[in-house]
Design a protein around this motif. Structure first.
Motif, PDB file in Angstrom:
ATOM      1  N   ILE A  50       0.895  -1.152   0.000  1.00 34.88           N
ATOM      2  CA  ILE A  50       0.000   0.000   0.000  1.00 34.88           C
ATOM      3  C   ILE A  50       0.931   1.198   0.000  1.00 34.88           C
ATOM      4  CG2 ILE A  50      -1.797   1.263   1.227  1.00 34.88           C
ATOM      5  CD1 ILE A  50      -2.638  -1.338   2.486  1.00 34.88           C
ATOM      6  N   ILE A  51       1.068   1.822  -1.152  1.00 32.69           N
ATOM      7  CA  ILE A  51       2.108   2.833  -1.292  1.00 32.69           C
ATOM      8  C   ILE A  51       1.531   4.219  -1.577  1.00 32.69           C
ATOM      9  CG2 ILE A  51       4.120   3.524  -2.675  1.00 32.69           C
ATOM     10  CD1 ILE A  51       4.686   0.569  -3.128  1.00 32.69           C
ATOM     11  N   THR A  52       0.612   4.307  -2.517  1.00 30.83           N
ATOM     12  CA  THR A  52       0.188   5.633  -2.960  1.00 30.83           C
ATOM     13  C   THR A  52      -0.777   6.302  -2.000  1.00 30.83           C
ATOM     14  OG1 THR A  52      -1.592   4.674  -4.279  1.00 30.83           O
ATOM     15  CG2 THR A  52       0.518   5.037  -5.365  1.00 30.83           C
ATOM     16  N   ASP A  53      -1.571   5.532  -1.288  1.00 29.99           N
ATOM     17  CA  ASP A  53      -2.582   6.117  -0.410  1.00 29.99           C
ATOM     18  C   ASP A  53      -2.048   6.166   1.010  1.00 29.99           C
ATOM     19  OD1 ASP A  53      -4.847   6.877   1.019  1.00 29.99           O
ATOM     20  OD2 ASP A  53      -6.177   5.884  -0.401  1.00 29.99           O
ATOM     21  N   SER A 144       4.861   5.750  -9.072  1.00 30.08           N
ATOM     22  CA  SER A 144       5.551   6.844  -9.750  1.00 30.08           C
ATOM     23  C   SER A 144       6.080   6.326 -11.082  1.00 30.08           C
ATOM     24  CB  SER A 144       6.705   7.370  -8.899  1.00 30.08           C
ATOM     25  OG  SER A 144       7.742   6.407  -8.816  1.00 30.08           O
ATOM     26  N   GLU A 145       6.584   7.230 -11.906  1.00 30.00           N
ATOM     27  CA  GLU A 145       7.108   6.840 -13.211  1.00 30.00           C
ATOM     28  C   GLU A 145       8.338   5.944 -13.080  1.00 30.00           C
ATOM     29  OE1 GLU A 145       7.835  10.235 -15.599  1.00 30.00           O
ATOM     30  OE2 GLU A 145       5.717  10.811 -15.756  1.00 30.00           O
ATOM     31  N   LYS A 146       9.085   6.117 -12.005  1.00 25.54           N
ATOM     32  CA  LYS A 146      10.309   5.346 -11.816  1.00 25.54           C
ATOM     33  C   LYS A 146      10.070   4.023 -11.096  1.00 25.54           C
ATOM     34  CE  LYS A 146      13.326   9.422 -11.695  1.00 25.54           C
ATOM     35  NZ  LYS A 146      14.340  10.175 -10.910  1.00 25.54           N
ATOM     36  N   ILE A 191     -19.538 -13.860  -5.726  1.00 29.72           N
ATOM     37  CA  ILE A 191     -18.172 -13.759  -6.227  1.00 29.72           C
ATOM     38  C   ILE A 191     -18.136 -12.779  -7.394  1.00 29.72           C
ATOM     39  CG2 ILE A 191     -16.246 -14.972  -7.313  1.00 29.72           C
ATOM     40  CD1 ILE A 191     -17.097 -17.500  -5.944  1.00 29.72           C
ATOM     41  N   ILE A 192     -17.161 -11.884  -7.377  1.00 32.87           N
ATOM     42  CA  ILE A 192     -16.918 -10.984  -8.503  1.00 32.87           C
ATOM     43  C   ILE A 192     -15.540 -11.306  -9.063  1.00 32.87           C
ATOM     44  CG2 ILE A 192     -16.624  -8.591  -9.243  1.00 32.87           C
ATOM     45  CD1 ILE A 192     -18.522  -7.778  -6.994  1.00 32.87           C
ATOM     46  N   TYR A 193     -15.506 -11.760 -10.304  1.00 34.19           N
ATOM     47  CA  TYR A 193     -14.255 -12.032 -10.994  1.00 34.19           C
ATOM     48  C   TYR A 193     -13.838 -10.757 -11.729  1.00 34.19           C
ATOM     49  CZ  TYR A 193     -15.707 -16.892 -10.292  1.00 34.19           C
ATOM     50  OH  TYR A 193     -16.118 -18.083  -9.739  1.00 34.19           O
ATOM     51  N   PHE A 194     -12.570 -10.391 -11.617  1.00 34.04           N
ATOM     52  CA  PHE A 194     -12.149  -9.173 -12.299  1.00 34.04           C
ATOM     53  C   PHE A 194     -10.679  -9.251 -12.703  1.00 34.04           C
ATOM     54  CE2 PHE A 194     -10.775  -8.429  -8.000  1.00 34.04           C
ATOM     55  CZ  PHE A 194      -9.689  -7.567  -8.079  1.00 34.04           C
ATOM     56  N   GLY A 195     -10.334  -8.448 -13.697  1.00 35.26           N
ATOM     57  CA  GLY A 195      -8.958  -8.318 -14.131  1.00 35.26           C
ATOM     58  C   GLY A 195      -8.535  -6.866 -14.047  1.00 35.26           C
ATOM     59  N   LEU A 196      -7.308  -6.600 -14.432  1.00 36.01           N
ATOM     60  CA  LEU A 196      -6.777  -5.244 -14.421  1.00 36.01           C
ATOM     61  C   LEU A 196      -6.078  -4.968 -15.748  1.00 36.01           C
ATOM     62  CD1 LEU A 196      -5.121  -5.153 -10.865  1.00 36.01           C
ATOM     63  CD2 LEU A 196      -7.310  -4.131 -11.516  1.00 36.01           C
ATOM     64  N   PRO A 197      -6.173  -3.713 -16.242  1.00 38.70           N
ATOM     65  CA  PRO A 197      -5.416  -3.356 -17.445  1.00 38.70           C
ATOM     66  C   PRO A 197      -3.945  -3.174 -17.094  1.00 38.70           C
ATOM     67  CG  PRO A 197      -6.492  -1.432 -16.555  1.00 38.70           C
ATOM     68  CD  PRO A 197      -6.932  -2.585 -15.698  1.00 38.70           C
ATOM     69  N   ASP A 198      -3.113  -2.872 -18.076  1.00 40.89           N
ATOM     70  CA  ASP A 198      -1.712  -2.599 -17.765  1.00 40.89           C
ATOM     71  C   ASP A 198      -1.603  -1.279 -17.002  1.00 40.89           C
ATOM     72  OD1 ASP A 198      -1.650  -0.391 -19.659  1.00 40.89           O
ATOM     73  OD2 ASP A 198      -1.405  -1.860 -21.244  1.00 40.89           O
ATOM     74  N   ALA A 199      -0.441  -1.048 -16.434  1.00 39.92           N
ATOM     75  CA  ALA A 199      -0.252   0.098 -15.544  1.00 39.92           C
ATOM     76  C   ALA A 199      -0.599   1.426 -16.221  1.00 39.92           C
ATOM     77  CB  ALA A 199       1.190   0.131 -15.030  1.00 39.92           C
ATOM     78  N   ALA A 200      -0.221   1.581 -17.476  1.00 38.14           N
ATOM     79  CA  ALA A 200      -0.439   2.845 -18.178  1.00 38.14           C
ATOM     80  C   ALA A 200      -1.917   3.125 -18.440  1.00 38.14           C
ATOM     81  CB  ALA A 200       0.335   2.843 -19.497  1.00 38.14           C
TER      82      ALA A 200
END
Length: 255
Positions: A50-53, A144-146, A191-200
């Motif tokens: 948990i980094i950004t929040d 972050s970008e890095k 149950i909710i099945y889900f995926g994620l797009p790429d980071a960008a």
């Protein structure tokens, strides 16, 4: 005319035999996928971040105040807890193909129940607390970008992430992250099945929203990690593959 009839009969018989052989091949292939996969597969590294929040924290235990929670859990910390609670080493015990219909009872291909102490799949509890009311999302975006810290299942074998499943259970609801699902969400009962797009391409939405947090209140979330034996990608091609799992959570305001 009789020769033609005989030829037709022979053709039908040949077709029937061919179909039976194809069916046997399919059954054999499925058996191979279920029973011989992952004999040498190992978890290389795992981190749950948990980094950004900055207003959300987590830990393996519940605490009285948010200051007692942490922003990052490492593979070593989770492995130590698994050793204590389940009695096996995550470093030495390979995952084996299993399946589940409720994120509670897991079974092998023959239908026999798999105990969580077997090491065939992973089960542990994360405790979350937030400094404000929020909805928690799983995100593939980097902080972050890095940085390269967004949610991902990584392996040199491109098929392995497709066979991996990670579930989160809270408030009598289950969310299953399927890396092969794309940017889609499919509800089925509780149950909710889900995926994620790429980071960008990552955007926080209802597709990747999970449980809610109330300010200053601990919430226990049961996590399961397993190789889905029914997935077409779960074959012997995954044997001896190394992989790493990264999970990153963030929050949005409750409406």
């Amino acid at each position: 005319m009789k020769k033609q009839q005989k030829k037709t009969v022979y053709n039908r018989l040949y077709t029937s035999i061919l179909l039976v052989l194809l069916a046997l091949v399919a059954v054999t292939a499925a058996t191979v996928a279920w029973f011989s996969i992952a004999d040498k597969t190992r978890v290389r590294t795992m981190s749950l971040d948990i980094i950004t929040d900055v207003e959300m924290r987590m830990d393996l235990d519940s605490h009285a105040t948010i200051d007692d929670y942490v922003k990052t859990l490492t593979f070593d910390q989770i492995a130590e807890r698994m050793q204590i609670e389940k009695g096996f080493s995550m470093s030495d015990t390979p995952l084996k193909p299993v399946t589940t219909s409720d994120c509670d009872i897991f079974t092998y291909e023959n239908g026999s129940v798999v105990e969580s102490t077997s090491g065939s799949y992973l089960e542990f509890t994360l405790h979350f607390m937030a400094a404000r009311d929020m909805i928690v999302h799983l995100t593939s975006a980097n902080s972050s970008e890095k940085a390269s810290d967004g949610t991902a299942v990584l392996s040199e074998n491109p098929e392995l992430p497709l066979a991996m499943r990670i579930s989160f259970t809270a408030d009598e609801q289950n969310w299953i992250y399927d890396p092969g699902e794309g940017n889609e969400a499919s509800p089925s009962g509780n149950i909710i099945y889900f995926g994620l797009p790429d980071a960008a391409s990552m955007e926080l939405s209802d597709n990747n929203a999970m449980f809610s947090l109330k300010e200053g209140e601990d919430k226990a979330v049961v996590v399961h990690i397993w190789l889905e034996g029914t997935d077409p990608a779960c074959t012997d091609a995954l044997r001896a593959s190394d992989y790493a799992i990264r999970l990153r959570f963030t929050g949005t305001d409750m409406e």
